[in-house]
Design a protein around this motif. Structure first.
Motif, PDB file in Angstrom:
ATOM      1  N   SER A 125      -6.794  -1.793   6.385  1.00 44.30           N
ATOM      2  CA  SER A 125      -6.975  -1.934   4.842  1.00 44.30           C
ATOM      3  C   SER A 125      -8.361  -2.290   4.690  1.00 44.30           C
ATOM      4  O   SER A 125      -9.003  -1.767   3.767  1.00 44.30           O
ATOM      5  CB  SER A 125      -5.877  -2.299   4.246  1.00 44.30           C
ATOM      6  OG  SER A 125      -4.626  -1.756   4.268  1.00 44.30           O
TER       7      SER A 125
ATOM      8  N   MET B 273       0.778  -1.211   0.142  1.00 49.49           N
ATOM      9  CA  MET B 273       0.125   0.065  -0.179  1.00 49.49           C
ATOM     10  C   MET B 273       0.789   1.091   0.024  1.00 49.49           C
ATOM     11  O   MET B 273       0.519   2.377  -0.617  1.00 49.49           O
ATOM     12  CB  MET B 273      -0.818   0.023   1.041  1.00 49.49           C
ATOM     13  CG  MET B 273      -2.052  -0.941   1.077  1.00 49.49           C
ATOM     14  SD  MET B 273      -2.682  -1.341  -0.434  1.00 49.49           S
ATOM     15  CE  MET B 273      -3.490   0.094  -0.736  1.00 49.49           C
ATOM     16  N   LEU B 274       2.104   1.322   0.693  1.00 46.23           N
ATOM     17  CA  LEU B 274       2.703   2.542   0.848  1.00 46.23           C
ATOM     18  C   LEU B 274       3.209   2.904  -0.821  1.00 46.23           C
ATOM     19  O   LEU B 274       3.189   4.012  -1.050  1.00 46.23           O
ATOM     20  CB  LEU B 274       4.189   2.273   1.614  1.00 46.23           C
ATOM     21  CG  LEU B 274       3.834   2.586   3.173  1.00 46.23           C
ATOM     22  CD1 LEU B 274       5.298   2.425   3.832  1.00 46.23           C
ATOM     23  CD2 LEU B 274       3.298   3.833   3.483  1.00 46.23           C
TER      24      LEU B 274
ATOM     25  N   SER C 159      -5.051   4.838   6.881  1.00 49.79           N
ATOM     26  CA  SER C 159      -5.131   3.358   6.815  1.00 49.79           C
ATOM     27  C   SER C 159      -3.793   2.532   6.921  1.00 49.79           C
ATOM     28  O   SER C 159      -3.687   1.288   7.255  1.00 49.79           O
ATOM     29  CB  SER C 159      -6.354   2.685   6.059  1.00 49.79           C
ATOM     30  OG  SER C 159      -5.822   2.691   4.726  1.00 49.79           O
ATOM     31  N   THR C 160      -2.905   3.178   6.260  1.00 52.30           N
ATOM     32  CA  THR C 160      -1.667   2.346   6.006  1.00 52.30           C
ATOM     33  C   THR C 160      -0.554   3.191   7.008  1.00 52.30           C
ATOM     34  O   THR C 160       0.419   2.429   7.397  1.00 52.30           O
ATOM     35  CB  THR C 160      -1.291   2.592   4.338  1.00 52.30           C
ATOM     36  OG1 THR C 160      -2.126   2.087   3.677  1.00 52.30           O
ATOM     37  CG2 THR C 160       0.335   1.711   4.354  1.00 52.30           C
TER      38      THR C 160
ATOM     39  N   ALA D  73       1.834  -3.132   6.826  1.00 56.44           N
ATOM     40  CA  ALA D  73       0.665  -2.834   6.030  1.00 56.44           C
ATOM     41  C   ALA D  73      -0.605  -2.856   6.957  1.00 56.44           C
ATOM     42  O   ALA D  73      -0.483  -3.621   8.149  1.00 56.44           O
ATOM     43  CB  ALA D  73       0.679  -4.162   4.982  1.00 56.44           C
ATOM     44  N   GLY D  74      -1.697  -2.650   6.384  1.00 56.87           N
ATOM     45  CA  GLY D  74      -2.939  -2.759   7.348  1.00 56.87           C
ATOM     46  C   GLY D  74      -3.486  -3.916   7.114  1.00 56.87           C
ATOM     47  O   GLY D  74      -5.098  -4.096   6.715  1.00 56.87           O
TER      48      GLY D  74
END
Ligand code: ASP
Length: 524
Positions: A374, A252-253, A403-404, A453-454
């Motif tokens: 996430s 996600m990043l 969220s991340t 990570a979420g």
């Protein structure tokens, strides 16, 4: 009030009720059935481990034969699992029948384990822990629905983050609005995560759960050798290939990094391009959000099934040896979520924190059940906009980033987990743990919470990085794995709660009125 509105208002009660049913059903299944890891023998406590008293086929799943290499009178001294969190062999000493039971329950199914036996000459036997057991077959239907629910949520993560961040940035126009909101958002994230890590540090030093804890870890185990660089989090933030980043929910990043840049350069493009691209991403975002609304309707059933699965598989028995550690994490989470963040919401945002919490409850309960920020994002966004009355401009920027990037619960948990283990090793005389290391842990916890990570258990995996940077053995984290799920559920709630508090605070600083309330705080 329209019918739809009444339905929406009542959603949190539905979710809560379904969650309670999930816990009760899970606990009933857990207490009335045999776990999948049954070795098919009745064992009693004995010197050096547990002694096989009788071979009991009734303890095994239907149609399975007891392992032939196991005989009455054998003393089982240890269980060797071929896969730990670190992907290498893990040896767990067997000290009591109850301990063996708990370990087998935790191990679950489908893993190959070998038992070291002391019976005559020491031997070891390998046995397959079967996936079928009465417990498993009862849990299976719930697991099926829970998996579909989680897949639906996961399906939405990448399109949602991409479209919401791009529309968020284009909505801000790339000029001073963008800069201001960006600074406020990052400021909020870093400040609250540091507060959380600091609170964790304080509590773990006051309660000292690690000192003299009976963890049964081999103290002379090889200390982590390959020390990893935490700054790698920043290197890995830049995608080498955006399409491969899109294909993994763990990246996600990288997706956020790309979306921020992409959105920004849309605002720098020619008028026609800007209009077309903005319209395109706004339309895409609208479609994804409509999909998210539909998925919201499945939340009560989804959380029920998830809780049956989690409680049914794990039960409550694994908590005892780590009770103080869990209590410390729990206390820190409660203080951060119940005192620190509400104060920010009240005094910086001018919003009533209780009303805000009530409005956000569907997102918080989804976070609790899925253990994933996430996966909760579709619900979070929908909740913030519909129930929190925050504009799409603010929510579509702050919430997906949060969220991340913003994980207060995780930051605090990293701090407590690492120092807990360090206290344990220090109290066994094998490790010096001074002030410098503690400061290092706080900074590392902040970075780890940004980099995690979420997704479920991401925090525990990040802990391995900190442990290895401190050259502490990684075995400790494997031990914490046993109780990670309940803590993960709680810290994910705090992660998501902090994101929503962030949107409330930032929205009101931007001149909006979250919850439709009059904003008391001065606008800058
Ligand atoms: N499960 C957490 C989250 O998604 C991350 C963690 O494991 O701490 O927010």
């Amino acid at each position: 009030m329209s019918g739809a509105e009444t339905g929406r208002k009542a959603l949190h009660w539905w979710i809560l009720g379904f969650m309670a049913i999930g816990v009760i059903v899970g606990a009933t299944i857990q207490s009335m059935t045999e776990g999948p890891g049954s070795i098919g023998a009745k064992v009693v406590d004995a010197e050096g481990g547990v002694r096989v008293e009788s071979i009991r086929t009734s303890l095994l799943p239907k149609g399975r034969k007891p392992t032939e290499a196991l005989a009455v009178g054998d003393v089982i001294s240890a269980l060797v699992l071929d896969k730990g969190v670190e992907g290498r062999e893990r040896r767990i000493a067997v000290e009591s029948a109850a301990g063996l039971r708990a370990t087998l329950d935790e191990v679950g199914y489908g893993m190959v384990a070998s038992l070291e036996r002391v019976g005559g000459a020491p031997r070891s036997v390998t046995l397959e822990l079967e996936p079928t057991s009465s417990r498993n077959s009862l849990i299976e239907p719930f697991r099926f629905v829970a998996d579909i629910f989680m897949r639906l949520l996961k399906m939405l993560i990448v399109p949602l983050v991409l479209t919401s961040i791009i529309t968020g940035v284009t909505g801000l126009g790339g000029g001073s609005d963008f800069g201001r909101l960006g600074r406020r958002t990052l400021g909020y994230y870093i400040m609250t995560s540091l507060l959380a890590a600091g609170l964790g540090l304080l509590l773990v030093n006051v309660i000292r759960p690690g000192e003299g804890a009976e963890l049964g870890l081999a103290v002379d185990a090889a200390f982590g050798s390959e020390s990893q660089n935490l700054w790698d989090i920043f290197r890995r933030m830049v995608p080498e290939n955006v399409f491969s980043a899109f294909s993994a929910n763990g990246q996600m990043l990288q997706i956020i990094f790309f979306a921020l840049l992409f959105g920004y350069f849309i605002t720098r493009s020619s008028d026609t391009t800007r209009a077309t691209m903005t319209q395109f991403f706004e339309a895409a975002f609208e479609v994804v959000m409509r999909l998210a609304q539909a998925v919201m309707l499945t939340v009560p059933v989804g959380v029920l099934c998830l809780l049956v699965k989690v409680v049914g598989e794990t039960g409550f028995g694994v908590f005892k040896p780590l009770a103080w550690y869990m209590l410390t994490v729990f206390l820190a989470l409660v203080i951060h979520a119940g005192v620190v963040l509400p104060m920010l919401v009240r005094f910086v945002g001018g919003v009533n924190p209780l009303r805000w919490a009530k409005a956000m409850s569907p997102a918080l309960m989804t976070a609790f059940s899925t253990s994933s920020s996430s996966m909760t994002l579709p619900v979070t966004l929908e909740t913030i906009e519909e129930r929190g009355k925050v504009s799409n401009k603010v929510s579509s920027f702050v919430a997906p980033l949060g969220s991340t990037v913003n994980m207060d619960g995780t930051a605090l948990y990293e701090c407590i987990g690492v120092i807990f283990l360090a206290q344990y090793y220090a109290s066994t005389g094998n490790f010096e743990f001074g002030f410098t290391q503690q400061v290092y842990v706080v900074i590392a916890a902040l970075l780890a919470s940004i980099g995690a990570a979420g997704i479920p258990s991401a925090g525990l995996v990040m802990m391995l990085t900190i442990l290895s940077a401190l050259e502490l053995p990684l075995e400790g984290a494997a031990l914490l794995l046993a109780v990670d799920r309940p803590l993960d559920m709680c810290r994910t709630v705090v992660n998501v709660w902090s994101d929503t508090c962030g949107t409330a605070v930032i929205a009101s600083r931007e001149g909006e009125t979250p919850l439709g309330e009059a904003v008391a705080a001065a606008q800058t």
